[in-house]
Write a protein that holds these residues in place. Sequence first.
Motif, PDB file in Angstrom:
ATOM      1  N   ARG A 182      46.978  25.569  55.526  1.00 41.02           N
ATOM      2  CA  ARG A 182      47.377  25.607  54.119  1.00 41.02           C
ATOM      3  C   ARG A 182      47.108  24.261  53.448  1.00 41.02           C
ATOM      4  N   SER A 183      47.398  23.170  54.153  1.00 41.97           N
ATOM      5  CA  SER A 183      47.191  21.845  53.558  1.00 41.97           C
ATOM      6  C   SER A 183      45.706  21.576  53.311  1.00 41.97           C
ATOM      7  N   ALA A 184      44.844  21.947  54.261  1.00 42.87           N
ATOM      8  CA  ALA A 184      43.405  21.735  54.083  1.00 42.87           C
ATOM      9  C   ALA A 184      42.881  22.585  52.928  1.00 42.87           C
ATOM     10  N   ARG A 185      43.353  23.820  52.829  1.00 40.83           N
ATOM     11  CA  ARG A 185      42.914  24.702  51.739  1.00 40.83           C
ATOM     12  C   ARG A 185      43.382  24.160  50.385  1.00 40.83           C
ATOM     13  N   ASN A 186      44.613  23.655  50.315  1.00 39.37           N
ATOM     14  CA  ASN A 186      45.110  23.065  49.070  1.00 39.37           C
ATOM     15  C   ASN A 186      44.272  21.854  48.671  1.00 39.37           C
ATOM     16  N   LEU A 187      43.928  21.025  49.650  1.00 37.27           N
ATOM     17  CA  LEU A 187      43.093  19.859  49.366  1.00 37.27           C
ATOM     18  C   LEU A 187      41.728  20.306  48.849  1.00 37.27           C
ATOM     19  N   LEU A 188      41.145  21.318  49.466  1.00 37.44           N
ATOM     20  CA  LEU A 188      39.847  21.837  49.025  1.00 37.44           C
ATOM     21  C   LEU A 188      39.931  22.343  47.586  1.00 37.44           C
ATOM     22  N   LEU A 189      41.011  23.010  47.235  1.00 43.26           N
ATOM     23  CA  LEU A 189      41.156  23.561  45.889  1.00 43.26           C
ATOM     24  C   LEU A 189      41.156  22.488  44.807  1.00 43.26           C
ATOM     25  N   VAL A 190      41.830  21.371  45.062  1.00 45.70           N
ATOM     26  CA  VAL A 190      41.990  20.384  43.992  1.00 45.70           C
ATOM     27  C   VAL A 190      41.016  19.218  44.049  1.00 45.70           C
ATOM     28  N   MET A 191      40.418  18.970  45.184  1.00 42.52           N
ATOM     29  CA  MET A 191      39.574  17.776  45.343  1.00 42.52           C
ATOM     30  C   MET A 191      38.334  17.838  44.466  1.00 42.52           C
ATOM     31  N   ASP A 192      38.076  16.727  43.792  1.00 42.12           N
ATOM     32  CA  ASP A 192      36.841  16.543  43.036  1.00 42.12           C
ATOM     33  C   ASP A 192      36.486  15.069  43.089  1.00 42.12           C
ATOM     34  N   ALA A 193      35.395  14.704  42.449  1.00 41.75           N
ATOM     35  CA  ALA A 193      34.882  13.333  42.535  1.00 41.75           C
ATOM     36  C   ALA A 193      35.574  12.366  41.577  1.00 41.75           C
ATOM     37  N   SER A 194      36.639  12.799  40.907  1.00 39.29           N
ATOM     38  CA  SER A 194      37.292  11.928  39.934  1.00 39.29           C
ATOM     39  C   SER A 194      38.167  10.857  40.573  1.00 39.29           C
ATOM     40  N   LYS A 195      38.561  11.053  41.821  1.00 38.28           N
ATOM     41  CA  LYS A 195      39.441  10.111  42.513  1.00 38.28           C
ATOM     42  C   LYS A 195      38.948   9.917  43.943  1.00 38.28           C
ATOM     43  N   PRO A 196      39.227   8.771  44.529  1.00 39.22           N
ATOM     44  CA  PRO A 196      38.900   8.602  45.948  1.00 39.22           C
ATOM     45  C   PRO A 196      39.826   9.460  46.812  1.00 39.22           C
ATOM     46  N   ALA A 197      39.399   9.735  48.011  1.00 40.31           N
ATOM     47  CA  ALA A 197      40.144  10.597  48.930  1.00 40.31           C
ATOM     48  C   ALA A 197      41.576  10.119  49.122  1.00 40.31           C
ATOM     49  N   ARG A 198      41.771   8.829  49.198  1.00 41.33           N
ATOM     50  CA  ARG A 198      43.120   8.267  49.392  1.00 41.33           C
ATOM     51  C   ARG A 198      44.096   8.773  48.319  1.00 41.33           C
ATOM     52  N   GLN A 199      43.651   8.829  47.067  1.00 37.59           N
ATOM     53  CA  GLN A 199      44.520   9.298  45.983  1.00 37.59           C
ATOM     54  C   GLN A 199      44.806  10.791  46.105  1.00 37.59           C
ATOM     55  N   TRP A 200      43.778  11.571  46.492  1.00 44.92           N
ATOM     56  CA  TRP A 200      44.003  13.006  46.669  1.00 44.92           C
ATOM     57  C   TRP A 200      44.997  13.254  47.793  1.00 44.92           C
ATOM     58  N   LEU A 201      44.887  12.495  48.878  1.00 40.61           N
ATOM     59  CA  LEU A 201      45.808  12.676  49.997  1.00 40.61           C
ATOM     60  C   LEU A 201      47.243  12.342  49.575  1.00 40.61           C
ATOM     61  N   ALA A 202      47.398  11.390  48.685  1.00 38.85           N
ATOM     62  CA  ALA A 202      48.731  11.032  48.201  1.00 38.85           C
ATOM     63  C   ALA A 202      49.277  12.081  47.230  1.00 38.85           C
TER      64      ALA A 202
END
Length: 172
Positions: A25-45
């Motif tokens: 579920r966490s990986a799928r949620n990350l996939l849904l929202v992740m884009d190039a507007s922020k570095p990965a560190r910010q998305w993980l937070a």
Amino acid sequence: MLDQNYSKTEAGREEIKSRSLPLSRSARNLLLVMDASKPARQWLALVQGVGEQDLALLLEKGLVAAQAGGVRATARAPEPAAELPAPKAEAPNPPAGADVARLYSELYAYLTAQAPRQLGLMKGYVFTLELEQCQDLPALRKLAADLLVRVQQAKGPAAAQELREGMVAWLD
């Protein structure tokens, strides 16, 4: 790895629609929202319960890919407008296949980055789900026009005009 910007690949967008891979579920949620507007560190937070292992899994499966630069933005100041001009539905001479794919990819990345900024996190998430349903450039352009209307209603005509100027290359 965490300071890099990532965006969904075509396989990632397809996975959102098909849900064929056994992602947590966490990986799928990350996939849904992740884009190039922020570095990965910010998305993980931002996404609760997500860790580096989820990002590593998305990379391993080819669902996200590192981006060389940020999302395209314009430096022009917005001009006040009482009414927002409607974007053209389709260019008179549609570009060739490779150009259409490039335009689709660029507009998709821009809209994905702008949705949470303009609409807030929750409404931006809902918009991102709608964005995932767009199969071609005309559908994406129609959704972009809808975003302009939503921003005008939420933030006023000046904000909508500024957003329109940022996407004018893809709409006209």
